[in-house]
Design an enzyme around this catalytic site. Structure first.
Site, short mmCIF file in Angstrom:
data_model
loop_
_atom_site.label_atom_id
_atom_site.label_comp_id
_atom_site.label_asym_id
_atom_site.label_seq_id
_atom_site.Cartn_x
_atom_site.Cartn_y
_atom_site.Cartn_z
N GLU A 133 29.20 -18.15 -14.22
CA GLU A 133 29.54 -16.74 -13.97
C GLU A 133 29.03 -15.92 -15.15
OE1 GLU A 133 33.74 -16.33 -13.50
OE2 GLU A 133 33.80 -17.60 -11.71
N GLU A 175 22.72 -27.13 -16.57
CA GLU A 175 23.64 -28.30 -16.51
C GLU A 175 24.20 -28.64 -17.90
OE1 GLU A 175 23.18 -31.25 -13.64
OE2 GLU A 175 21.97 -30.00 -12.33
#
Ligand code: CAA
Ligand code: FAD
Length: 380
Positions: free
Chosen positions: A127, A363
């Site tokens: 986010e 990641e």
């Protein structure tokens, strides 16, 4: 550890190598330039089984091990990291999470389509204010009895527009912090779900990265994955395996760059001889090869740990940390070995250099991998 490849492993690696050469290489420069999604290539990868490699055949997958998966990821990434990230997200972040933690109903409804490539998945954790600090989720999922109401924004989502199904992480109970986070399966097209603008990127430009907005999206309760409050653990466990896929992607970028540089150094002449005869160039190749060799061992170790049922949080993080650094170093050196030709698109190495950078960011950044590794080292 026993890394002896089986006949099946070799077959899968060679199939991925042929596919990359015959299907991904043509048009790779144009897709990068235009930021166009490899629609046809993804369809073919689905048909060949590359999108659900580790999923059980009961759900249309290949039933393969993680070693097979990293071998395929390396080969695809040597040529086109934009396509390989689509493979990686679908396999390790979406199919794996759903198969491991989903209910039978969820698997019956979604998994086979995802494993065969009929549908594509996306994994939505990040986010605007929760990237590395992933527990700071601002997206909310309010429990309304038989459904949840989802509100918030996710950014940087790979397959953001091309996906059909999205695994979305959101905060249900803020008081409980990370123990109040849940994961949901959300379908494209549901009321209030809006795909935002596409990012204009430095690398992996063929993959589509979007912001997603959720405005009062109704998510049926049966689409929650795992028990109430399992969402953060779900994300962490899923990412531990995902990082092995990205480590293999980085390894592929590094070996692709090395192979191009080695070949070029054998044909380009300067000062009356092929440039590989200049020790400065030969030593660069020696350094590249050594780093790549070490990266391959770390990637295989992590894949082997996962296949053996060992803990792979640390080995996956170490593989990603080292392989992504190797991808960066090797691709920069490959550009140098190509001289001026390294700086233009037709020789491919400039694209590999741009693509390499993302493997140190997504990641979990390299700094986050060091947090995972050092916490692992220091725990009792
Ligand atoms: N497995 C299971 N549980 C885990 C875990 C793991 N690997 N790692 C952490 N947890 C659990 C902890 O045990 C803890 O739970 P308990 O309190 O019940 O013990 C809980 O999660 C919180 O853990 P921490 O206290 O360690 O949390 P933290 O705030 O210090 O953060 C972090 C840990 C490792 C830094 C984590 O926030 C993180 O991984 N950040 C990076 C986020 C990230 O990788 N995002 C990738 C988005 S997807 C993507 O990028 C895809 C793509 O590009 C293609
Ligand atoms: P920040 O968290 O703001 O970090 C900024 C810098 O500070 C980094 O160098 C970081 O390492 C450092 N830093 C932060 N905290 C610490 C600390 N505690 N110690 C030391 N250093 C620290 N996310 C998804 O959920 N799904 C996707 O499909 C996905 N795909 C992506 C595709 C692309 C092309 C990109 C660019 C990103 C994608 N991401 C995705 C998001 C990606 O995972 C995040 O960008 C990444 O986790 C970093 O978060 P951030 O960008 O907010 O950086």
């Amino acid at each position: 550890m026993d890394f002896k490849l089986t006949e099946e492993h070799i077959m899968i690696r060679d199939a991925a190598r042929d596919f990359a050469k015959n299907e991904l290489l043509p048009g790779v420069i144009e897709r990068d330039e235009k930021q166009s999604f490899p629609t046809e290539q993804v369809k073919k990868m689905g048909e060949l089984g590359f999108l659900g490699m580790m999923v059980s055949p009961d759900y249309g997958g290949g039933g393969m091990d993680t070693i097979s998966y990293v071998l395929a990821m390396e080969e695809l990434s040597k040529i086109d990291a934009s396509s390989s990230v689509i493979v990686s997200v679908n396999n390790s972040l979406v199919c794996w999470g759903l198969e491991t933690y989903g209910t039978k109903e969820q698997k019956d409804k979604y998994l086979e389509k995802l494993a065969t490539g009929e549908s594509i998945g996306a994994f939505c954790l990040s986010e605007p204010e929760a990237g590395s600090d992933a527990t700071s989720q601002k997206t909310t999922a309010i429990d309304k009895g038989d459904h949840y109401v989802l509100n918030g924004t996710k950014n940087w989502i790979t397959n953001g527009n091309s996906a059909d199904y999205y695994l979305v992480i959101a905060q249900t109970d803020r008081e409980k912090k990370h123990k109040g986070i849940n994961a949901f399966i959300v379908e494209k097209g549901w009321d209030g779900f809006e795909v935002g603008p596409k990012e204009q990127k430095l690398g992996i430009r063929g993959s589509d990265t979007h912001t997603l907005n959720f405005n009062d999206v109704k998510v049926p309760k049966e689409n929650r994955i795992g028990d109430d409050g399992f969402g953060f653990k779900f994300a962490m466990k899923t990412l531990s395996g995902g990082r092995i896929g990205i480590a293999a992607q980085a390894l592929g970028i590094a070996s692709g760059a090395y192979e191009l540089a080695r070949e070029y150094s054998k044909i380009r002449k300067a000062f009356g001889t092929e440039i590989c005869n200049h020790q400065a160039i030969a030593f660069k190749l020696a350094d590249m090869y050594t780093e790549i060799h070490a990266a391959r061992h770390l990637v295989m170790q992590a894949a082997w740990d996962k296949d053996q049922g060992n803990n792979y949080d640390m080995s996956g993080a170490m593989a990603k940390l080292h392989a992504s650094r190797t991808a960066m170093n090797a691709s920069v050196e490959a550009v140098q070995i190509h001289g001026g030709n390294g700086y233009v698109k037709e020789y491919h190495v400039e694209r590999l250099m741009r693509d390499a950078k993302i493997t140190q960011i997504y990641e979990g950044t390299s700094e986050i991998q060091k947090i995972v590794i050092s916490r692992g080292l220091l725990k009792d």
